[in-house]
Each structure stands twice: as structure tokens, then as C-alpha cells.
Design an enzyme around this catalytic site. Structure first.
Site, mmCIF file in Angstrom:
data_model
loop_
_atom_site.group_PDB
_atom_site.id
_atom_site.type_symbol
_atom_site.label_atom_id
_atom_site.label_comp_id
_atom_site.label_asym_id
_atom_site.label_seq_id
_atom_site.Cartn_x
_atom_site.Cartn_y
_atom_site.Cartn_z
ATOM 1 N N ASP A 136 0.695 -1.315 0.154
ATOM 2 C CA ASP A 136 0.030 0.078 0.134
ATOM 3 C C ASP A 136 0.971 1.259 0.127
ATOM 4 O O ASP A 136 1.815 1.379 0.681
ATOM 5 C CB ASP A 136 -0.925 0.111 1.233
ATOM 6 C CG ASP A 136 -2.014 -1.196 1.402
ATOM 7 O OD1 ASP A 136 -1.797 -2.094 0.632
ATOM 8 O OD2 ASP A 136 -3.102 -0.921 1.929
ATOM 9 N N HIS A 156 -1.088 4.583 -0.148
ATOM 10 C CA HIS A 156 -2.052 5.468 0.434
ATOM 11 C C HIS A 156 -1.618 6.997 0.070
ATOM 12 O O HIS A 156 -1.750 7.804 1.325
ATOM 13 C CB HIS A 156 -2.337 5.159 1.872
ATOM 14 C CG HIS A 156 -3.127 3.876 1.753
ATOM 15 N ND1 HIS A 156 -4.411 4.007 1.523
ATOM 16 C CD2 HIS A 156 -2.897 2.748 2.323
ATOM 17 C CE1 HIS A 156 -5.074 2.702 1.716
ATOM 18 N NE2 HIS A 156 -4.317 2.060 2.270
ATOM 19 N N ASP A 189 -4.064 -0.068 -3.649
ATOM 20 C CA ASP A 189 -4.190 1.145 -2.356
ATOM 21 C C ASP A 189 -3.194 2.230 -2.663
ATOM 22 O O ASP A 189 -2.353 2.369 -1.511
ATOM 23 C CB ASP A 189 -4.298 0.655 -0.949
ATOM 24 C CG ASP A 189 -5.418 -0.186 -0.567
ATOM 25 O OD1 ASP A 189 -6.391 -0.409 -1.438
ATOM 26 O OD2 ASP A 189 -5.611 -0.528 0.751
ATOM 27 N N ASP A 227 -6.369 7.435 -1.268
ATOM 28 C CA ASP A 227 -6.996 7.536 0.331
ATOM 29 C C ASP A 227 -5.813 7.593 1.553
ATOM 30 O O ASP A 227 -4.584 7.255 1.430
ATOM 31 C CB ASP A 227 -7.809 6.421 0.481
ATOM 32 C CG ASP A 227 -9.060 6.691 -0.253
ATOM 33 O OD1 ASP A 227 -9.409 7.734 -0.552
ATOM 34 O OD2 ASP A 227 -9.726 5.527 -0.150
ATOM 35 N N ARG A 228 -6.231 8.521 2.342
ATOM 36 C CA ARG A 228 -5.404 8.805 3.792
ATOM 37 C C ARG A 228 -4.302 9.587 3.628
ATOM 38 O O ARG A 228 -4.271 10.604 4.398
ATOM 39 C CB ARG A 228 -4.954 7.319 4.257
ATOM 40 C CG ARG A 228 -5.856 6.071 4.421
ATOM 41 C CD ARG A 228 -6.394 6.363 5.602
ATOM 42 N NE ARG A 228 -7.256 4.883 6.233
ATOM 43 C CZ ARG A 228 -7.958 5.027 7.266
ATOM 44 N NH1 ARG A 228 -8.418 5.979 7.931
ATOM 45 N NH2 ARG A 228 -8.518 3.864 7.412
ATOM 46 N N ASN A 286 -8.565 -2.517 -2.536
ATOM 47 C CA ASN A 286 -10.050 -2.286 -2.084
ATOM 48 C C ASN A 286 -10.278 -0.766 -1.906
ATOM 49 O O ASN A 286 -11.491 -0.305 -1.683
ATOM 50 C CB ASN A 286 -10.306 -2.895 -0.726
ATOM 51 C CG ASN A 286 -9.306 -2.421 0.289
ATOM 52 O OD1 ASN A 286 -8.241 -2.429 0.255
ATOM 53 N ND2 ASN A 286 -10.276 -1.760 1.503
ATOM 54 N N HIS A 287 -9.144 -0.019 -2.090
ATOM 55 C CA HIS A 287 -9.582 1.562 -2.172
ATOM 56 C C HIS A 287 -9.794 2.051 -3.490
ATOM 57 O O HIS A 287 -10.091 3.305 -3.538
ATOM 58 C CB HIS A 287 -8.447 2.430 -1.294
ATOM 59 C CG HIS A 287 -8.503 2.399 0.119
ATOM 60 N ND1 HIS A 287 -9.091 3.433 1.090
ATOM 61 C CD2 HIS A 287 -8.331 1.319 1.040
ATOM 62 C CE1 HIS A 287 -8.909 3.082 2.096
ATOM 63 N NE2 HIS A 287 -8.753 1.747 2.425
ATOM 64 N N HIS A 293 -4.141 -7.895 -3.870
ATOM 65 C CA HIS A 293 -4.072 -7.051 -2.736
ATOM 66 C C HIS A 293 -4.598 -7.647 -1.597
ATOM 67 O O HIS A 293 -3.862 -7.422 -0.469
ATOM 68 C CB HIS A 293 -5.096 -5.801 -3.188
ATOM 69 C CG HIS A 293 -5.170 -4.912 -2.173
ATOM 70 N ND1 HIS A 293 -4.183 -4.087 -1.773
ATOM 71 C CD2 HIS A 293 -6.134 -4.596 -1.071
ATOM 72 C CE1 HIS A 293 -4.413 -3.219 -0.692
ATOM 73 N NE2 HIS A 293 -5.559 -3.626 -0.409
ATOM 74 N N ARG A 349 -13.750 -6.753 8.783
ATOM 75 C CA ARG A 349 -13.827 -5.504 7.879
ATOM 76 C C ARG A 349 -15.250 -5.252 7.204
ATOM 77 O O ARG A 349 -15.643 -4.029 6.682
ATOM 78 C CB ARG A 349 -12.985 -5.793 6.762
ATOM 79 C CG ARG A 349 -11.554 -5.441 7.154
ATOM 80 C CD ARG A 349 -10.518 -5.813 5.913
ATOM 81 N NE ARG A 349 -9.223 -6.168 6.029
ATOM 82 C CZ ARG A 349 -8.116 -5.029 6.240
ATOM 83 N NH1 ARG A 349 -8.722 -3.621 5.818
ATOM 84 N NH2 ARG A 349 -7.010 -5.238 6.341
ATOM 85 N N HIS A 408 -2.420 -4.915 2.107
ATOM 86 C CA HIS A 408 -3.846 -4.592 2.606
ATOM 87 C C HIS A 408 -3.699 -4.547 4.134
ATOM 88 O O HIS A 408 -4.843 -3.893 4.756
ATOM 89 C CB HIS A 408 -4.701 -5.795 2.325
ATOM 90 C CG HIS A 408 -6.201 -5.699 2.460
ATOM 91 N ND1 HIS A 408 -6.781 -4.582 2.367
ATOM 92 C CD2 HIS A 408 -6.954 -6.583 3.026
ATOM 93 C CE1 HIS A 408 -8.033 -4.708 2.914
ATOM 94 N NE2 HIS A 408 -8.212 -6.068 3.123
#
Length: 308
Positions: free
Chosen positions: A51, A53, A79, A82-83, A111-112, A161, A208, A235
Site C-alpha cells: 500500500d 495511500h 491502495d 486515500d488517507r 480495495n481503496h 491485494h 472488515r 492490505h
């Protein structure tokens, strides 16, 4: 023709990219990704990255510490957004590298990389803040739909992922999924992006709210059935940057140091050589990026705080 080198230089500096340029980048990327299978074949030597991010400065460090895309082959396990505060620049930089060096970079969906998740965890808000509208977010989301679901290195290492699915136990079955869509809430495509390894006896519900928990038995069965040696996935935050499980049959690689600018973790990438030996490179967060952490950027909270 777009001047990719010029765009890459701007992105590396975190500079604003015109909306029209982003549109063309995304369109060209879709055309390229469209021709890749659900599971991309990749040759060694290759460096596996977890990831990112939106931590652009740390992504630059990753390239610096691991050879750079000019002379190294990479698989990114999703990923990208995001974040972090530079999700757009991070994702676009990877797309530019993909267009510039198509055989040196493989991008897998996380998944993002979905419309629903990016509306909650920062990417949507970032784009609206930077452009005053959501067009660029839309262009990027259309690229997400074309990203591969996995990769296989020398027919021996399966990269994904999240993890495994009870609905599909072979790589060939994964190749048959219609991936060009928003990630569903259940089923094999969802599981590949959401599932996690855990010390469980059999498939278990994931906290989750999507995907499954799976244990050593499921990993051993998958390795044997598909004649592969290793599952490499991302992940999950790993404080040490990587974590091997199940007698080395699975590894989690995490490439966002000091995740969320506050977790204090180191990051890692995993280099696989021609003999399938594993070599981990550990790196720490860049100070410049930590200073950005003083700028508080609001993101909507939801009950799904399981991503941390």
C-alpha cells in the site's frame, strides 16, 4: 502527444496538473490496461510493493531505495489512494510510469480503488479541494475499473491485494472474472481485494465487513492446487514493513511508512530474484511529508474504521 517526462517531473514536485492533462492520462491508461488480463504475467527480477495511500514523498523514497523504474521492474499491490495528502499525484505518477515503461510496472487494484471507498477515505475530497469539482476523481475511478486483480511471477508467486476467496480456488478461475466494474460487496472479486490471513481453522467472517479471514490450510491448498510457492499481498498495516506467515507460504508487504502520518511504522518492498530468493528493503518516512501532517484535512468518518 503528451510530454510524459515533463508531467512526471511536475508530479514528483507535487505540482498541479491541468484537468485536461489528467483526462488524457487516464484515457491512455485505460487503453493500455484494457489489454492486460485479470492476472498479469510478470518475469523476475521484480520488486513487490504494498500500500502507498497517497504518501507521495515516501513513494519517491521507495523508488530511490529500490533502483527506480528506469532499471527495475515493479508490481504495486494496490491502495494507491486515500488517507495520505497526495493521493492524486501518487496515482497519476504511477500511471505516467506505466505509460512510459509499460513492461516495468504492474498495477493491481486494491480495495481503496473504488468509488464508494474513495468518497469516505479522502481521495474524493482531495480532488474537489484541488480542482473545485469531481471530474478528475471520475476519470481516475474509470481507470480503477481496468486495473488487474492479480499478478503471477514466473508462474511461481501469486500477487494480490487482499487474499483468497472460497468462491475461486485457482488462478485460472480468477482469469474469468469480469473485472471492469465497481468492486462488488461480495463474491470472488470482492474477496481478492478484502480478505486477510489469520490463525483460523477455516474460512471465517472478516471484521472488515467484506471478504473473509483465511488460515494456513487455505493457503497450503491454494499453493498446491496452483503449483505456486508464495502468495504476496498487502492490505494490512505491518509495523515492521513485512510479515511472513504459514511457514513462509504467504507474505504481507506494507509500503506506507508512518501510515496516516502517525502510526510510526517502517515500510518495506520485496525483491524477487531469478532464483525466487526474497530480499526485503526497509525504509522510513520522509521528514518533508511528516510536516504536511500539520495541515489537517477533513475526511468523513464511517463505521468502517477497520482499514487502520
Amino acid at each position: 502527444m503528451m510530454d510524459l517526462d515533463k508531467i512526471i517531473a511536475s508530479l514528483r514536485d507535487g505540482k498541479h496538473i491541468p484537468e485536461e492533462t489528467v483526462f488524457r492520462l487516464c484515457l491512455n491508461s485505460q487503453e493500455l490496461l484494457m489489454n492486460e488480463g485479470n492476472v498479469t504475467q510478470v518475469d523476475t527480477p521484480v520488486t513487490i510493493c504494498g500500500d502507498i495511500h497517497g504518501q507521495l514523498h515516501d513513494l519517491l523514497t521507495l523508488f530511490e531505495k529500490s533502483g527506480g523504474v528506469e532499471k527495475t521492474r515493479y508490481i504495486f499491490l494496490g491502495d494507491f489512494v486515500d488517507r495520505g495528502f497526495y493521493s492524486l499525484e501518487s496515482f497519476l505518477l504511477l500511471l505516467c510510469y506505466k505509460l512510459r515503461y509499460p513492461d516495468r510496472i504492474t498495477l493491481i487494484r486494491g480495495n481503496h480503488e473504488t468509488r464508494q471507498i474513495t468518497k469516505v477515505y479522502g481521495f474524493y475530497d482531495e480532488v474537489v479541494r484541488k480542482y473545485g469539482n469531481s471530474n478528475v476523481w471520475r476519470y481516475c475511478c474509470e481507470v480503477f475499473d481496468y486495473l488487474s486483480l492479480g499478478a503471477i511471477i514466473n508462474n511461481s508467486i501469486f500477487c494480490v491485494h487482499g487474499g483468497l476467496s472460497p468462491d475461486m480456488t485457482t488462478v485460472d478461475e480468477i482469469r474469468t472474472i469480469d473485472r471492469k466494474q465497481e468492486v462488488p460487496h461480495e463474491g470472488a472479486m470482492c474477496d481478492l481485494l478484502w480478505s486477510d490471513p489469520e490463525d483460523v481453522d477455516t474460512w471465517s467472517l472478516s471484521p472488515r465487513g467484506a471478504g473473509f479471514l483465511f488460515g494456513k490450510r487455505e493457503v497450503d491448498q491454494f499453493l498446491e492446487k496452483n503449483n505456486v510457492q508464495l502468495i504476496a499481498r498487502a492490505h494490512q498495516l505491518v509495523m515492521e514493513g513485512y510479515k511472513e506467515m504459514f511457514d513462509g507460504g504467504l507474505v504481507t508487504v506494507w509500503s506506507a511508512p508512518n501510515y496516516c502520518y502517525r502510526c510510526g511504522n517502517v515500510a518495506a518492498v520485496l525483491k524477487i530474484d531469478d532464483d525466487l530468493n526474497r530480499e526485503y528493503t526497509i525504509f522510513e518516512a520522509v521528514q518533508a511529508q511528516n510536516e504536511v501532517g500539520n495541515a489537517i484535512i477533513p475526511t468523513k468518518k464511517s463505521q468502517m474504521d477497520y482499514f487502520l
